[in-house]
Write a protein that holds these residues in place. Structure first.
Motif, PDB file in Angstrom:
ATOM      1  N   TYR A   1       0.859  -1.180   0.000  1.00 58.68           N
ATOM      2  CA  TYR A   1       0.000   0.000   0.000  1.00 58.68           C
ATOM      3  C   TYR A   1       0.898   1.233   0.000  1.00 58.68           C
ATOM      4  O   TYR A   1       1.839   1.329   0.791  1.00 58.68           O
ATOM      5  CB  TYR A   1      -0.918   0.015   1.227  1.00 58.68           C
ATOM      6  N   ARG A   2       0.627   2.173  -0.878  1.00 57.37           N
ATOM      7  CA  ARG A   2       1.443   3.386  -0.952  1.00 57.37           C
ATOM      8  C   ARG A   2       0.574   4.598  -1.222  1.00 57.37           C
ATOM      9  O   ARG A   2      -0.430   4.517  -1.929  1.00 57.37           O
ATOM     10  CB  ARG A   2       2.533   3.259  -2.022  1.00 57.37           C
ATOM     11  N   THR A   3       0.959   5.717  -0.623  1.00 60.17           N
ATOM     12  CA  THR A   3       0.243   6.970  -0.837  1.00 60.17           C
ATOM     13  C   THR A   3       0.960   7.787  -1.902  1.00 60.17           C
ATOM     14  O   THR A   3       2.185   7.802  -1.972  1.00 60.17           O
ATOM     15  CB  THR A   3       0.158   7.789   0.461  1.00 60.17           C
TER      16      THR A   3
ATOM     17  N   LEU B   1      -4.519   6.447  -2.343  1.00 58.28           N
ATOM     18  CA  LEU B   1      -3.906   5.272  -1.736  1.00 58.28           C
ATOM     19  C   LEU B   1      -3.983   4.133  -2.735  1.00 58.28           C
ATOM     20  O   LEU B   1      -5.071   3.767  -3.189  1.00 58.28           O
ATOM     21  CB  LEU B   1      -4.629   4.897  -0.439  1.00 58.28           C
TER      22      LEU B   1
ATOM     23  N   GLN C   1      -3.201   0.195  -3.922  1.00 58.67           N
ATOM     24  CA  GLN C   1      -2.970  -1.187  -3.518  1.00 58.67           C
ATOM     25  C   GLN C   1      -2.246  -1.884  -4.658  1.00 58.67           C
ATOM     26  O   GLN C   1      -2.737  -1.928  -5.786  1.00 58.67           O
ATOM     27  CB  GLN C   1      -4.295  -1.891  -3.222  1.00 58.67           C
TER      28      GLN C   1
ATOM     29  N   GLN D   1      -6.258   2.125  -7.342  1.00 59.75           N
ATOM     30  CA  GLN D   1      -6.635   3.009  -6.243  1.00 59.75           C
ATOM     31  C   GLN D   1      -7.699   2.361  -5.368  1.00 59.75           C
ATOM     32  O   GLN D   1      -8.680   1.811  -5.857  1.00 59.75           O
ATOM     33  CB  GLN D   1      -7.171   4.326  -6.811  1.00 59.75           C
TER      34      GLN D   1
ATOM     35  N   TYR E   1      -8.433   4.252  -2.238  1.00 55.38           N
ATOM     36  CA  TYR E   1      -8.967   5.389  -1.492  1.00 55.38           C
ATOM     37  C   TYR E   1      -8.423   6.670  -2.113  1.00 55.38           C
ATOM     38  O   TYR E   1      -7.288   6.709  -2.591  1.00 55.38           O
ATOM     39  CB  TYR E   1      -8.571   5.326  -0.009  1.00 55.38           C
ATOM     40  N   ARG E   2      -9.262   7.723  -2.067  1.00 59.55           N
ATOM     41  CA  ARG E   2      -8.848   9.019  -2.598  1.00 59.55           C
ATOM     42  C   ARG E   2      -9.587  10.123  -1.863  1.00 59.55           C
ATOM     43  O   ARG E   2     -10.786   9.984  -1.572  1.00 59.55           O
ATOM     44  CB  ARG E   2      -9.165   9.097  -4.104  1.00 59.55           C
TER      45      ARG E   2
ATOM     46  N   LEU F   1       0.530   6.432   7.127  1.00 55.92           N
ATOM     47  CA  LEU F   1       0.126   5.101   6.668  1.00 55.92           C
ATOM     48  C   LEU F   1       0.789   4.091   7.588  1.00 55.92           C
ATOM     49  O   LEU F   1       2.025   4.083   7.723  1.00 55.92           O
ATOM     50  CB  LEU F   1       0.551   4.883   5.220  1.00 55.92           C
TER      51      LEU F   1
ATOM     52  N   LEU G   1      -4.912   4.536   7.246  1.00 55.92           N
ATOM     53  CA  LEU G   1      -4.435   5.775   6.645  1.00 55.92           C
ATOM     54  C   LEU G   1      -5.001   6.946   7.430  1.00 55.92           C
ATOM     55  O   LEU G   1      -6.210   7.063   7.597  1.00 55.92           O
ATOM     56  CB  LEU G   1      -4.882   5.874   5.179  1.00 55.92           C
TER      57      LEU G   1
ATOM     58  N   TYR H   1      -9.179   5.611   6.493  1.00 52.29           N
ATOM     59  CA  TYR H   1      -9.251   4.335   5.773  1.00 52.29           C
ATOM     60  C   TYR H   1      -8.607   3.263   6.632  1.00 52.29           C
ATOM     61  O   TYR H   1      -7.462   3.413   7.086  1.00 52.29           O
ATOM     62  CB  TYR H   1      -8.519   4.435   4.436  1.00 52.29           C
TER      63      TYR H   1
END
Length: 222
Positions: free
Chosen positions: A132-134, A150, A152, A159, A161-162, A175, A186, A194
Motif C-alpha cells: 500500500y502506498r500513498t 492510496l 494497492q 486506487q 482510497y482518494r 500510513l 491511513l 481508511y
C-alpha cells in the motif's frame, strides 16, 4: 538507396515512439492518475518526470504557431502577385507541415501538464504480500491543492482510497500497519480515514465528518 531506407527507418521509429508516448499518456496515465485505471506505480512516476520537457515543447509550439501565423499571412500576401504565386504556394505547404509538427510534437506529454504524480506523500507498508502506498496528485503548475490517493499494489496497482487535500496535509499523512489487529490504516488531517483488513475494508470515510458518519478506529503500533 541505403541512406533512403535509413531515413525511412528513422521516421518510422520517431512515429512509433510518438504514438507509444501518446497512447501511454492519454489512454493510461491520465486514467490511472485520476484513479480510474490500473498500472505500474514506477511507470507513472517516470512518465510524470517528463513535465519539464512537456512544458518546454509546449512553449516552443506556441512560439512556432505565433511566428508561423505571421509567416503564413506574409506568404498569402505574396501569393496575390502572379510572379510570386508559385513560390508562395511551396512556402505555404512547407509552413503548414512545420505548424503541424509544432502542434503534434508536445501532444504525447500534455497529460503531465494536467496531472502531476508527486512523491511528496510517498509512504509504503507491505502486509499480506501486498504493498500500500500513498501518492499526491495535483495540477503541477499549482500543486498546493490536489488529491491523496492510496494505491494497492501486487503486480499491478489500483486506487482503493482518494481524498481531496492540500500538499502540506498530504506530506503529513500517516500510513501504518498494526500487526496485532492485522489492519492497515491511513491517517489524513488528524483523522483515520481508511482502515483495511486482509479481506475487507472495515472503514472508509471522507474528510470532514458529518453528524451521521462514524470515525474510523485504528490503533497504530506503539
Amino acid at each position: 538507396m541505403g541512406q533512403l531506407f535509413s531515413r525511412r527507418d528513422r521516421r518510422r521509429w520517431v512515429f512509433a515512439i510518438w504514438g507509444l508516448l501518446t497512447a501511454l499518456g492519454w489512454l493510461w496515465y491520465l486514467p490511472f492518475a485520476s484513479g480510474r485505471g490500473i498500472g505500474f506505480h514506477g511507470l507513472a512516476w517516470a512518465y510524470s518526470q517528463l513535465f519539464a520537457i512537456a512544458l518546454l515543447l509546449l512553449l516552443v509550439g506556441i512560439v512556432a504557431i505565433a511566428l508561423g501565423s505571421i509567416a503564413l499571412g506574409v506568404l498569402l500576401l505574396m501569393g496575390l502577385k502572379p510572379a510570386w504565386r508559385r513560390s508562395a504556394r511551396r512556402g505555404i505547404q512547407k509552413l503548414l507541415v512545420l505548424l503541424a509538427v509544432g502542434v503534434l510534437l508536445p501532444l504525447p506529454l500534455l497529460p503531465t501538464l494536467a496531472v502531476g504524480y508527486a512523491p511528496q506523500a510517498r509512504q509504503v507498508v507491505s502486509p499480506w504480500r501486498t504493498t500500500y502506498r500513498t501518492v499526491y496528485v495535483a495540477f503541477p503548475l499549482d500543486d498546493n491543492y490536489g488529491d491523496l490517493m492510496l494505491l494497492q499494489c501486487r503486480w499491478l496497482c489500483h486506487q482503493v482510497y482518494r481524498s481531496s487535500t492540500d500538499i502540506i496535509s498530504a506530506g503529513a499523512a500517516g500510513l501504518a500497519f498494526n500487526a496485532e489487529t492485522n489492519q492497515v490504516g491511513l491517517q489524513l488531517q488528524g483523522q483515520w480515514v481508511y482502515v483495511r483488513s486482509p479481506n475487507s475494508e472495515p472503514c472508509t470515510l471522507s474528510l470532514g465528518l458529518t453528524a451521521n458518519e462514524r470515525e474510523c478506529r485504528f490503533i497504530p503500533n506503539s
